[in-house]
Design an enzyme around this catalytic site. Structure first.
Site, PDB file in Angstrom:
ATOM      1  N   HIS A 226      -2.668   2.979  19.571  1.00 26.34           N
ATOM      2  CA  HIS A 226      -2.133   4.295  19.967  1.00 26.34           C
ATOM      3  C   HIS A 226      -0.846   4.176  20.783  1.00 26.34           C
ATOM      4  O   HIS A 226       0.047   5.012  20.685  1.00 26.34           O
ATOM      5  CB  HIS A 226      -3.192   5.062  20.751  1.00 26.34           C
ATOM      6  CG  HIS A 226      -3.031   6.541  20.682  1.00 26.34           C
ATOM      7  ND1 HIS A 226      -4.073   7.401  20.448  1.00 26.34           N
ATOM      8  CD2 HIS A 226      -1.942   7.340  20.803  1.00 26.34           C
ATOM      9  CE1 HIS A 226      -3.625   8.648  20.430  1.00 26.34           C
ATOM     10  NE2 HIS A 226      -2.335   8.636  20.649  1.00 26.34           N
TER      11      HIS A 226
ATOM     12  N   LYS B 298      -6.303   5.905  15.192  1.00 28.99           N
ATOM     13  CA  LYS B 298      -5.695   5.051  16.221  1.00 28.99           C
ATOM     14  C   LYS B 298      -6.743   4.539  17.198  1.00 28.99           C
ATOM     15  O   LYS B 298      -7.673   5.284  17.545  1.00 28.99           O
ATOM     16  CB  LYS B 298      -4.639   5.839  17.015  1.00 28.99           C
ATOM     17  CG  LYS B 298      -3.705   6.664  16.160  1.00 28.99           C
ATOM     18  CD  LYS B 298      -2.667   7.416  16.959  1.00 28.99           C
ATOM     19  CE  LYS B 298      -1.904   8.385  16.076  1.00 28.99           C
ATOM     20  NZ  LYS B 298      -2.602   9.652  15.815  1.00 28.99           N
TER      21      LYS B 298
ATOM     22  N   LEU C 181      -1.276  15.682   7.542  1.00 30.68           N
ATOM     23  CA  LEU C 181      -1.678  16.668   8.544  1.00 30.68           C
ATOM     24  C   LEU C 181      -2.016  15.942   9.840  1.00 30.68           C
ATOM     25  O   LEU C 181      -2.831  15.013   9.835  1.00 30.68           O
ATOM     26  CB  LEU C 181      -2.930  17.439   8.068  1.00 30.68           C
ATOM     27  CG  LEU C 181      -3.454  18.476   9.079  1.00 30.68           C
ATOM     28  CD1 LEU C 181      -2.575  19.737   9.059  1.00 30.68           C
ATOM     29  CD2 LEU C 181      -4.915  18.848   8.787  1.00 30.68           C
ATOM     30  N   GLY C 182      -1.417  16.373  10.955  1.00 26.67           N
ATOM     31  CA  GLY C 182      -1.784  15.840  12.265  1.00 26.67           C
ATOM     32  C   GLY C 182      -2.856  16.714  12.892  1.00 26.67           C
ATOM     33  O   GLY C 182      -2.899  17.927  12.638  1.00 26.67           O
TER      34      GLY C 182
ATOM     35  N   PRO D 208       1.098   8.810   1.250  1.00 28.51           N
ATOM     36  CA  PRO D 208       1.821  10.075   1.103  1.00 28.51           C
ATOM     37  C   PRO D 208       2.698  10.303   2.338  1.00 28.51           C
ATOM     38  O   PRO D 208       2.227  10.148   3.475  1.00 28.51           O
ATOM     39  CB  PRO D 208       0.703  11.118   1.013  1.00 28.51           C
ATOM     40  CG  PRO D 208      -0.519  10.348   0.580  1.00 28.51           C
ATOM     41  CD  PRO D 208      -0.364   8.983   1.197  1.00 28.51           C
TER      42      PRO D 208
ATOM     43  N   ASP E 196      -3.778  12.359   9.835  1.00 27.83           N
ATOM     44  CA  ASP E 196      -3.597  11.461  10.983  1.00 27.83           C
ATOM     45  C   ASP E 196      -4.438  11.950  12.152  1.00 27.83           C
ATOM     46  O   ASP E 196      -4.220  13.041  12.665  1.00 27.83           O
ATOM     47  CB  ASP E 196      -2.125  11.430  11.417  1.00 27.83           C
ATOM     48  CG  ASP E 196      -1.948  10.619  12.692  1.00 27.83           C
ATOM     49  OD1 ASP E 196      -2.118   9.391  12.625  1.00 27.83           O
ATOM     50  OD2 ASP E 196      -1.667  11.210  13.753  1.00 27.83           O
TER      51      ASP E 196
ATOM     52  N   VAL F 253       0.855  -1.193   0.000  1.00 28.77           N
ATOM     53  CA  VAL F 253       0.000   0.000   0.000  1.00 28.77           C
ATOM     54  C   VAL F 253       0.890   1.243   0.000  1.00 28.77           C
ATOM     55  O   VAL F 253       1.923   1.277   0.682  1.00 28.77           O
ATOM     56  CB  VAL F 253      -0.923  -0.012   1.253  1.00 28.77           C
ATOM     57  CG1 VAL F 253      -1.582   1.346   1.481  1.00 28.77           C
ATOM     58  CG2 VAL F 253      -1.981  -1.109   1.109  1.00 28.77           C
TER      59      VAL F 253
ATOM     60  N   TYR G  52      -8.362  11.778  20.176  1.00 26.74           N
ATOM     61  CA  TYR G  52      -8.353  13.224  19.909  1.00 26.74           C
ATOM     62  C   TYR G  52      -9.772  13.804  19.884  1.00 26.74           C
ATOM     63  O   TYR G  52      -9.944  15.024  19.879  1.00 26.74           O
ATOM     64  CB  TYR G  52      -7.657  13.549  18.572  1.00 26.74           C
ATOM     65  CG  TYR G  52      -6.237  13.075  18.446  1.00 26.74           C
ATOM     66  CD1 TYR G  52      -5.500  12.658  19.556  1.00 26.74           C
ATOM     67  CD2 TYR G  52      -5.611  13.020  17.204  1.00 26.74           C
ATOM     68  CE1 TYR G  52      -4.204  12.205  19.426  1.00 26.74           C
ATOM     69  CE2 TYR G  52      -4.311  12.575  17.066  1.00 26.74           C
ATOM     70  CZ  TYR G  52      -3.610  12.161  18.179  1.00 26.74           C
ATOM     71  OH  TYR G  52      -2.316  11.712  18.028  1.00 26.74           O
TER      72      TYR G  52
HETATM   73  N1  LIG Z   1       0.882   8.678  18.519  1.00 27.09           N
HETATM   74  C1  LIG Z   1       1.046   9.567  19.469  1.00 27.09           C
HETATM   75  O1  LIG Z   1       1.137   9.229  20.661  1.00 27.09           O
HETATM   76  C2  LIG Z   1       1.099  11.005  19.109  1.00 27.09           C
HETATM   77  C3  LIG Z   1       1.500  11.965  20.065  1.00 27.09           C
HETATM   78  C4  LIG Z   1       1.547  13.299  19.662  1.00 27.09           C
HETATM   79  C5  LIG Z   1       1.228  13.639  18.353  1.00 27.09           C
HETATM   80  N2  LIG Z   1       0.821  12.690  17.456  1.00 27.09           N
HETATM   81  C6  LIG Z   1       0.456  13.012  16.052  1.00 27.09           C
HETATM   82  O2  LIG Z   1       1.488  13.798  15.483  1.00 27.09           O
HETATM   83  C7  LIG Z   1       0.961  15.055  15.057  1.00 27.09           C
HETATM   84  C8  LIG Z   1       1.993  16.140  15.188  1.00 27.09           C
HETATM   85  O3  LIG Z   1       2.531  16.185  16.505  1.00 27.09           O
HETATM   86  P1  LIG Z   1       2.338  17.441  17.474  1.00 27.09           P
HETATM   87  O4  LIG Z   1       1.033  18.047  17.184  1.00 27.09           O
HETATM   88  O5  LIG Z   1       2.628  16.963  18.849  1.00 27.09           O
HETATM   89  O6  LIG Z   1       3.554  18.391  17.106  1.00 27.09           O
HETATM   90  P2  LIG Z   1       4.118  19.165  15.828  1.00 27.09           P
HETATM   91  O7  LIG Z   1       3.334  18.855  14.624  1.00 27.09           O
HETATM   92  O8  LIG Z   1       5.582  18.890  15.816  1.00 27.09           O
HETATM   93  O9  LIG Z   1       3.917  20.680  16.255  1.00 27.09           O
HETATM   94  C9  LIG Z   1       2.644  21.238  16.363  1.00 27.09           C
HETATM   95  C10 LIG Z   1       2.769  22.603  17.015  1.00 27.09           C
HETATM   96  O10 LIG Z   1       3.564  23.446  16.198  1.00 27.09           O
HETATM   97  C11 LIG Z   1       2.828  24.589  15.762  1.00 27.09           C
HETATM   98  N3  LIG Z   1       3.224  24.773  14.375  1.00 27.09           N
HETATM   99  C12 LIG Z   1       2.794  24.095  13.290  1.00 27.09           C
HETATM  100  N4  LIG Z   1       3.447  24.478  12.195  1.00 27.09           N
HETATM  101  C13 LIG Z   1       4.313  25.428  12.571  1.00 27.09           C
HETATM  102  C14 LIG Z   1       5.264  26.208  11.872  1.00 27.09           C
HETATM  103  N5  LIG Z   1       5.448  26.077  10.566  1.00 27.09           N
HETATM  104  N6  LIG Z   1       5.986  27.110  12.588  1.00 27.09           N
HETATM  105  C15 LIG Z   1       5.813  27.264  13.920  1.00 27.09           C
HETATM  106  N7  LIG Z   1       4.922  26.539  14.641  1.00 27.09           N
HETATM  107  C16 LIG Z   1       4.182  25.621  13.964  1.00 27.09           C
HETATM  108  C17 LIG Z   1       1.376  24.219  15.968  1.00 27.09           C
HETATM  109  O11 LIG Z   1       0.590  25.346  16.266  1.00 27.09           O
HETATM  110  P3  LIG Z   1      -0.558  25.929  15.249  1.00 27.09           P
HETATM  111  O12 LIG Z   1      -1.622  24.890  15.146  1.00 27.09           O
HETATM  112  O13 LIG Z   1      -1.018  27.155  15.957  1.00 27.09           O
HETATM  113  O14 LIG Z   1       0.132  26.200  13.959  1.00 27.09           O
HETATM  114  C18 LIG Z   1       1.455  23.294  17.197  1.00 27.09           C
HETATM  115  O15 LIG Z   1       1.523  24.046  18.380  1.00 27.09           O
HETATM  116  C19 LIG Z   1      -0.259  15.238  15.966  1.00 27.09           C
HETATM  117  O16 LIG Z   1      -1.135  16.218  15.510  1.00 27.09           O
HETATM  118  C20 LIG Z   1      -0.821  13.851  15.952  1.00 27.09           C
HETATM  119  O17 LIG Z   1      -1.498  13.612  14.734  1.00 27.09           O
HETATM  120  C21 LIG Z   1       0.758  11.375  17.827  1.00 27.09           C
END
Ligand SMILES: NC(=O)c1ccc[n+]([C@@H]2O[C@H](COP(=O)([O-])OP(=O)(O)OC[C@H]3O[C@@H](n4cnc5c(N)ncnc54)[C@H](OP(=O)(O)O)[C@@H]3O)[C@@H](O)[C@H]2O)c1
Length: 296
Positions: free
Chosen positions: A108, A75, A19-20, A15, A45, A12, A50
């Site tokens: 998860h 998840k 987007l998270g 991309p 994702d 499979v 969430y």
């Molecule tokens: N499996 C797990 O246990 C687990 C845990 C954590 C996360 N995740 C997944 O991974 C995804 C991403 O992780 P994350 O949300 O922890 O962290 P991230 O994507 O590394 O960072 C998100 C943060 O950065 C800000 N941001 C986004 N783009 C930016 C840029 N270009 N410049 C400056 N700041 C920016 C966002 O704020 P704004 O929205 O205000 O832009 C948000 O506060 C999650 O959304 C989720 O889908 C999974």
């Protein structure tokens, strides 16, 4: 410009950039998803935990992009671990997203205090895969010893292991274990999200302010976030940056028209501190089982 795709271990394609939506408030999620799809993202994702799967589905429909052109990943939360519970978790997730089939369904996190239930949930994912309800299955936050036990006691090698991974925490042992078994490593907090959430730890440095990243970014006329995403892509990983801000959603996607040099990739690898920002998957948190995932 099309995002590069990665071929999972069952053929499979996915991309590489998605987007998270962790901590995307439900009222902003549909707009963020529609915006991302308009910009060109074709992978989202989310997670039962969430509590915004419904809004992800709404954003997909609002975008007008064909369902089959979007890779939907979600998840199963730990309170739905167990065989029958995880089968039912699929019904809940697909119902909220408004789709018949999921592209990728992952556990998860390992429930280290109830690992038998974790394994039973994974066996349910195998059934869902066999029945064509999901196109690929995987795990998240699995350390090499969790993976070893899973591989020993189940049949299907996970397609993906989604783990915390950014320049300050690169998890080389996890990446090596994944690679050894043909499991794709997907980076959460790919631009260091967990390193700069207020309240997540005294004195924690934001990877966004790192001088090396800033210097590399300036050299390419890009932002540190773009450099980090480019680093993931060139290292062969999937990355799922979160934003609900239209400008940053676009910024995070505008990483397909430049390339980092090998020396730059090595310099970013060398920023690893070995210190995680998010929760340690080996620390049991039984209270998580008390949070049920709503039926609808
Ligand atoms: N499996 C797990 O246990 C687990 C845990 C954590 C996360 N995740 C997944 O991974 C995804 C991403 O992780 P994350 O949300 O922890 O962290 P991230 O994507 O590394 O960072 C998100 C943060 O950065 C800000 N941001 C986004 N783009 C930016 C840029 N270009 N410049 C400056 N700041 C920016 C966002 O704020 P704004 O929205 O205000 O832009 C948000 O506060 C999650 O959304 C989720 O889908 C999974």
């Amino acid at each position: 410009m099309n995002v590069p795709t990665l071929t999972l271990n069952n053929g499979v394609t996915m991309p590489a950039l998605g987007l998270g939506v962790f901590q995307s408030p439900p009222e902003e999620t549909a707009a963020a998803v529609a915006e991302a799809l308009a910009v060109g993202y074709r992978h989202v994702d989310t997670a039962a935990a969430y509590q915004n799967e419904r809004e992800v589905g709404e954003g997909l429909r609002r975008s007008g992009v064909d369902r089959d052109d979007v890779f939907l990943e979600t998840k199963v939360w730990v309170s739905d671990y167990g065989y029958d519970e995880a089968l039912h978790a699929f019904d809940k997730a697909a119902g909220k997203l408004g789709v018949e089939q999921l592209d990728l369904l992952i556990l998860h996190q390992p429930a280290t205090d109830r690992f038998e239930k974790t394994l039973a949930a994974y066996r349910a994912l195998e059934t869902l895969l066999h029945d064509g309800k999901v196109r690929a299955i995987g795990v998240s936050n699995f350390m090499p010893h969790h993976l070893a036990e899973l591989l020993d006691r189940t049949d299907v090698v996970p397609a993906v292991n989604q783990v915390e991974l950014h320049p300050y925490f690169t998890q080389p042992a996890v990446q090596a274990a994944d690679a050894e078994h043909g499991i794709l490593t997907q980076a959460w907090s790919p631009i260091g999200g967990m390193t700069f959430y207020p309240g997540w730890g005294e004195g924690r440095r934001s990877v966004m302010d790192d001088p090396t990243l800033r210097e590399i970014a300036a050299g390419h006329g890009r932002t540190p976030a773009q450099v980090m995403l480019r680093w993931h892509l060139q290292r062969g990983r999937s990355a799922i940056p979160k934003s609900t801000n239209p400008g940053r959603i676009a910024e995070n996607f505008a990483v397909l028209d430049f390339a980092l040099g090998d020396d730059e990739l090595d310099r970013i690898d060398a920023l690893d501190t070995g210190v995680r920002s998010g929760p340690d998957p080996d620390v049991p948190r039984p209270e998580r089982f008390d949070t049920p995932v709503p039926e609808a």
